[in-house]
Design a protein around this motif. Structure first.
Motif, PDB file in Angstrom:
ATOM      1  N   GLU A 289       0.802  -1.187  -0.099  1.00 55.71           N
ATOM      2  CA  GLU A 289      -0.071  -0.049   0.044  1.00 55.71           C
ATOM      3  C   GLU A 289       0.920   1.410  -0.046  1.00 55.71           C
ATOM      4  O   GLU A 289       0.512   2.236  -0.587  1.00 55.71           O
ATOM      5  CB  GLU A 289      -0.885   0.134   1.193  1.00 55.71           C
ATOM      6  N   LEU A 290       2.004   1.291   0.798  1.00 55.96           N
ATOM      7  CA  LEU A 290       2.524   2.580   1.130  1.00 55.96           C
ATOM      8  C   LEU A 290       4.263   2.293   0.814  1.00 55.96           C
ATOM      9  O   LEU A 290       4.769   1.344   0.816  1.00 55.96           O
ATOM     10  CB  LEU A 290       2.323   2.845   2.501  1.00 55.96           C
ATOM     11  N   THR A 291       4.787   3.698   0.734  1.00 54.65           N
ATOM     12  CA  THR A 291       6.025   3.878   0.639  1.00 54.65           C
ATOM     13  C   THR A 291       6.648   4.800   1.291  1.00 54.65           C
ATOM     14  O   THR A 291       6.247   5.902   1.308  1.00 54.65           O
ATOM     15  CB  THR A 291       6.668   3.897  -0.772  1.00 54.65           C
ATOM     16  N   ALA A 292       7.429   4.682   2.589  1.00 54.45           N
ATOM     17  CA  ALA A 292       7.937   5.536   3.583  1.00 54.45           C
ATOM     18  C   ALA A 292       9.260   5.903   3.400  1.00 54.45           C
ATOM     19  O   ALA A 292      10.094   5.052   3.208  1.00 54.45           O
ATOM     20  CB  ALA A 292       7.460   5.340   5.027  1.00 54.45           C
ATOM     21  N   THR A 293       9.580   6.959   3.479  1.00 52.56           N
ATOM     22  CA  THR A 293      11.127   7.504   3.302  1.00 52.56           C
ATOM     23  C   THR A 293      11.563   8.025   4.616  1.00 52.56           C
ATOM     24  O   THR A 293      11.021   9.108   4.798  1.00 52.56           O
ATOM     25  CB  THR A 293      11.634   8.242   2.037  1.00 52.56           C
ATOM     26  N   ILE A 294      12.580   7.527   5.335  1.00 49.83           N
ATOM     27  CA  ILE A 294      13.095   8.133   6.484  1.00 49.83           C
ATOM     28  C   ILE A 294      14.481   8.548   6.215  1.00 49.83           C
ATOM     29  O   ILE A 294      15.511   7.858   5.868  1.00 49.83           O
ATOM     30  CB  ILE A 294      12.945   7.360   7.469  1.00 49.83           C
ATOM     31  N   ASN A 295      14.925   9.903   6.859  1.00 49.11           N
ATOM     32  CA  ASN A 295      16.137  10.512   6.544  1.00 49.11           C
ATOM     33  C   ASN A 295      16.874  10.196   8.163  1.00 49.11           C
ATOM     34  O   ASN A 295      16.316  10.397   8.938  1.00 49.11           O
ATOM     35  CB  ASN A 295      16.362  11.981   6.571  1.00 49.11           C
ATOM     36  N   THR A 296      18.097   9.733   7.914  1.00 49.64           N
ATOM     37  CA  THR A 296      18.990   9.312   9.050  1.00 49.64           C
ATOM     38  C   THR A 296      19.123  10.620   9.984  1.00 49.64           C
ATOM     39  O   THR A 296      19.307  10.278  11.318  1.00 49.64           O
ATOM     40  CB  THR A 296      20.290   8.413   8.950  1.00 49.64           C
ATOM     41  N   LYS A 297      19.024  11.688   9.392  1.00 50.28           N
ATOM     42  CA  LYS A 297      19.316  13.039  10.189  1.00 50.28           C
ATOM     43  C   LYS A 297      17.913  13.062  10.808  1.00 50.28           C
ATOM     44  O   LYS A 297      16.975  13.260  10.317  1.00 50.28           O
ATOM     45  CB  LYS A 297      19.680  14.301   9.315  1.00 50.28           C
ATOM     46  N   GLY A 298      18.040  13.077  12.318  1.00 43.22           N
ATOM     47  CA  GLY A 298      16.730  13.322  12.942  1.00 43.22           C
ATOM     48  C   GLY A 298      15.713  12.292  12.702  1.00 43.22           C
ATOM     49  O   GLY A 298      14.848  12.266  13.268  1.00 43.22           O
ATOM     50  N   ALA A 299      16.113  11.129  12.192  1.00 44.82           N
ATOM     51  CA  ALA A 299      15.225   9.922  11.993  1.00 44.82           C
ATOM     52  C   ALA A 299      13.808  10.540  11.446  1.00 44.82           C
ATOM     53  O   ALA A 299      12.845  10.133  12.153  1.00 44.82           O
ATOM     54  CB  ALA A 299      15.027   9.106  13.300  1.00 44.82           C
ATOM     55  N   GLU A 300      13.870  11.403  10.430  1.00 48.81           N
ATOM     56  CA  GLU A 300      12.632  12.181  10.306  1.00 48.81           C
ATOM     57  C   GLU A 300      12.220  11.523   9.084  1.00 48.81           C
ATOM     58  O   GLU A 300      12.655  11.109   8.087  1.00 48.81           O
ATOM     59  CB  GLU A 300      12.944  13.759   9.854  1.00 48.81           C
ATOM     60  N   LEU A 301      10.811  11.483   9.199  1.00 48.02           N
ATOM     61  CA  LEU A 301       9.871  10.823   8.065  1.00 48.02           C
ATOM     62  C   LEU A 301       9.784  11.987   6.747  1.00 48.02           C
ATOM     63  O   LEU A 301       9.329  13.031   7.180  1.00 48.02           O
ATOM     64  CB  LEU A 301       8.471  10.656   8.475  1.00 48.02           C
ATOM     65  N   ILE A 302      10.374  11.812   5.743  1.00 46.82           N
ATOM     66  CA  ILE A 302      10.361  12.858   4.735  1.00 46.82           C
ATOM     67  C   ILE A 302       9.644  12.526   3.516  1.00 46.82           C
ATOM     68  O   ILE A 302       9.308  13.411   2.648  1.00 46.82           O
ATOM     69  CB  ILE A 302      12.029  13.084   4.217  1.00 46.82           C
ATOM     70  N   SER A 303       9.140  11.496   3.335  1.00 49.82           N
ATOM     71  CA  SER A 303       8.008  11.076   2.266  1.00 49.82           C
ATOM     72  C   SER A 303       7.231   9.819   2.800  1.00 49.82           C
ATOM     73  O   SER A 303       7.541   8.955   3.397  1.00 49.82           O
ATOM     74  CB  SER A 303       8.900  10.481   1.259  1.00 49.82           C
ATOM     75  N   LEU A 304       5.985  10.109   2.541  1.00 54.19           N
ATOM     76  CA  LEU A 304       4.867   8.966   2.592  1.00 54.19           C
ATOM     77  C   LEU A 304       4.019   8.711   1.517  1.00 54.19           C
ATOM     78  O   LEU A 304       3.266   9.917   1.178  1.00 54.19           O
ATOM     79  CB  LEU A 304       4.049   9.113   3.903  1.00 54.19           C
ATOM     80  N   LYS A 305       3.957   7.871   0.638  1.00 51.20           N
ATOM     81  CA  LYS A 305       3.255   7.864  -0.759  1.00 51.20           C
ATOM     82  C   LYS A 305       2.518   6.565  -0.696  1.00 51.20           C
ATOM     83  O   LYS A 305       2.577   5.670  -0.241  1.00 51.20           O
ATOM     84  CB  LYS A 305       4.201   7.624  -1.927  1.00 51.20           C
ATOM     85  N   LYS A 306       1.122   6.877  -1.238  1.00 51.24           N
ATOM     86  CA  LYS A 306       0.493   5.761  -1.639  1.00 51.24           C
ATOM     87  C   LYS A 306      -0.052   5.937  -3.237  1.00 51.24           C
ATOM     88  O   LYS A 306      -0.634   7.081  -3.466  1.00 51.24           O
ATOM     89  CB  LYS A 306      -1.008   5.851  -0.942  1.00 51.24           C
ATOM     90  N   ASN A 307       0.329   5.084  -4.089  1.00 51.97           N
ATOM     91  CA  ASN A 307      -0.040   5.273  -5.412  1.00 51.97           C
ATOM     92  C   ASN A 307       0.557   6.465  -6.117  1.00 51.97           C
ATOM     93  O   ASN A 307      -0.235   7.075  -6.743  1.00 51.97           O
ATOM     94  CB  ASN A 307      -1.610   5.110  -5.710  1.00 51.97           C
ATOM     95  N   THR A 308       1.576   6.652  -5.852  1.00 53.93           N
ATOM     96  CA  THR A 308       2.752   7.666  -6.367  1.00 53.93           C
ATOM     97  C   THR A 308       2.150   9.244  -5.560  1.00 53.93           C
ATOM     98  O   THR A 308       2.739  10.046  -5.812  1.00 53.93           O
ATOM     99  CB  THR A 308       2.543   7.729  -7.681  1.00 53.93           C
ATOM    100  N   ILE A 309       0.977   9.026  -4.938  1.00 55.17           N
ATOM    101  CA  ILE A 309       0.769  10.409  -4.212  1.00 55.17           C
ATOM    102  C   ILE A 309       1.525  10.822  -3.045  1.00 55.17           C
ATOM    103  O   ILE A 309       1.313   9.824  -2.023  1.00 55.17           O
ATOM    104  CB  ILE A 309      -0.801  10.299  -4.128  1.00 55.17           C
ATOM    105  N   GLU A 310       1.968  11.797  -2.936  1.00 57.21           N
ATOM    106  CA  GLU A 310       2.869  12.232  -1.605  1.00 57.21           C
ATOM    107  C   GLU A 310       1.864  12.899  -0.721  1.00 57.21           C
ATOM    108  O   GLU A 310       1.189  13.879  -0.808  1.00 57.21           O
ATOM    109  CB  GLU A 310       3.898  13.044  -2.391  1.00 57.21           C
TER     110      GLU A 310
END
Length: 282
Positions: free
Chosen positions: A9-30
């Motif tokens: 269902e989803l794709t999540a991207t987390i940056n190791t700086k700050g363990a910060e969620l920088i992206s959460l997509k469903k069906n290419t929608i950000e």
């Protein structure tokens, strides 16, 4: 470095700086704000060991003065990647000589991201590794992208009929309040709500808050045990922040003693505090 999690269902991207969620997509929608510095250059920072602002930017402990910037330092530091799986990642950040100059406590902060179907769970664990009690606050600051007209959006609260919002004065919490009346649980969004910065809700009955676009659910934030909520955007910015908090800015009357700070958590030695919130995408 970025860590990418995926399920069907989803794709999540987390940056190791700050363990910060920088992206959460469903069906290419950000669904997470892009971080355009024209408005705000962050996405979803973690607030630790304080939430909000200290009076005069400082506090006292054991007859010493310490300075801490707004929302603390976790968001500005690199986290260690403890574990990664296709749908789960564990990040950690521990006290050091550098952090002790601002916060003289022996801690470990773990942040766990888990994708399950159309849900992302964000789980915090704070451990007091020291021999004395440890005062802290912690919170999330996710900014959700709004691609349409801002006034087409509203927030739906499952259990509240009205919200009592505390006003900030020079970034500190005042006693001035505004009662936000909800219509069928909905708070229509408009930029005038944020003329005096964030809406700060000390007590919230609802644990589920939906962002509606033209009355249709876009996503839902589930607060679980978080007692406080911040709601924030900037004028003309195409995002809204729903911020689950344990704690908030100092009050105007604050005496600078972190142990007496309103909303603070006191963690006993060798104990671990845990809290989670969920983001559900529709």
């Amino acid at each position: 470095m970025n860590i990418v999690l995926q399920n069907k269902e989803l794709t999540a991207t987390i940056n190791t700086k700050g363990a910060e969620l920088i992206s959460l997509k469903k069906n290419t929608i950000e669904y997470i704000w892009e971080g355009n510095p024209k408005f705000w250059d962050k996405h979803s920072p973690i607030l630790f060991p304080i939430v909000g602002t200290l009076k005069n930017g400082e506090y006292n402990y054991a007859d010493k003065q310490y300075g801490l910037s707004r929302h603390g330092f976790a968001r500005d530091n690199d986290f260690h990647v403890d574990e990664t799986f296709q749908n789960k990642a564990v990040f950690s950040f521990s006290s050091s000589e550098a952090t002790a100059k601002q916060y003289p406590f022996d801690f470990e902060l773990k942040v766990i991201y888990l994708l399950e179907e159309d849900n992302l769970t964000i789980h915090y664990e704070v451990t007091n590794n020291g021999a004395s009690d440890m005062p802290f606050s912690i919170g999330g600051h996710p900014a959700f992208a709004l691609t349409g007209n801002f006034e087409n959006y509203s927030l739906f609260f499952e259990n509240d009929e009205s919200l009592i919002s505390y006003s900030l004065e020079n970034n500190l919490l005042s006693n001035r309040t505004t009662v936000l009346k909800l219509s069928d649980g909905k708070l229509p969004l408009n930029y005038s709500l944020f003329e005096n910065d964030a809406l700060i809700i000390k007590k919230l009955e609802s644990k589920k808050i939906q962002i509606l676009e033209s009355n249709k659910p876009l996503l839902e934030v589930v607060l679980h045990d978080f007692p406080n909520l911040g709601i924030w955007t900037k004028n003309d910015a195409p995002f809204i922040c729903l911020e689950p908090w344990f704690g908030y800015s100092d009050t105007l009357q604050s005496n600078g003693n972190l142990f007496e700070k309103e909303g603070i958590i006191i963690l006993l030695p060798q104990k671990t505090f845990q809290a989670s919130f969920n983001i559900k995408i529709y």
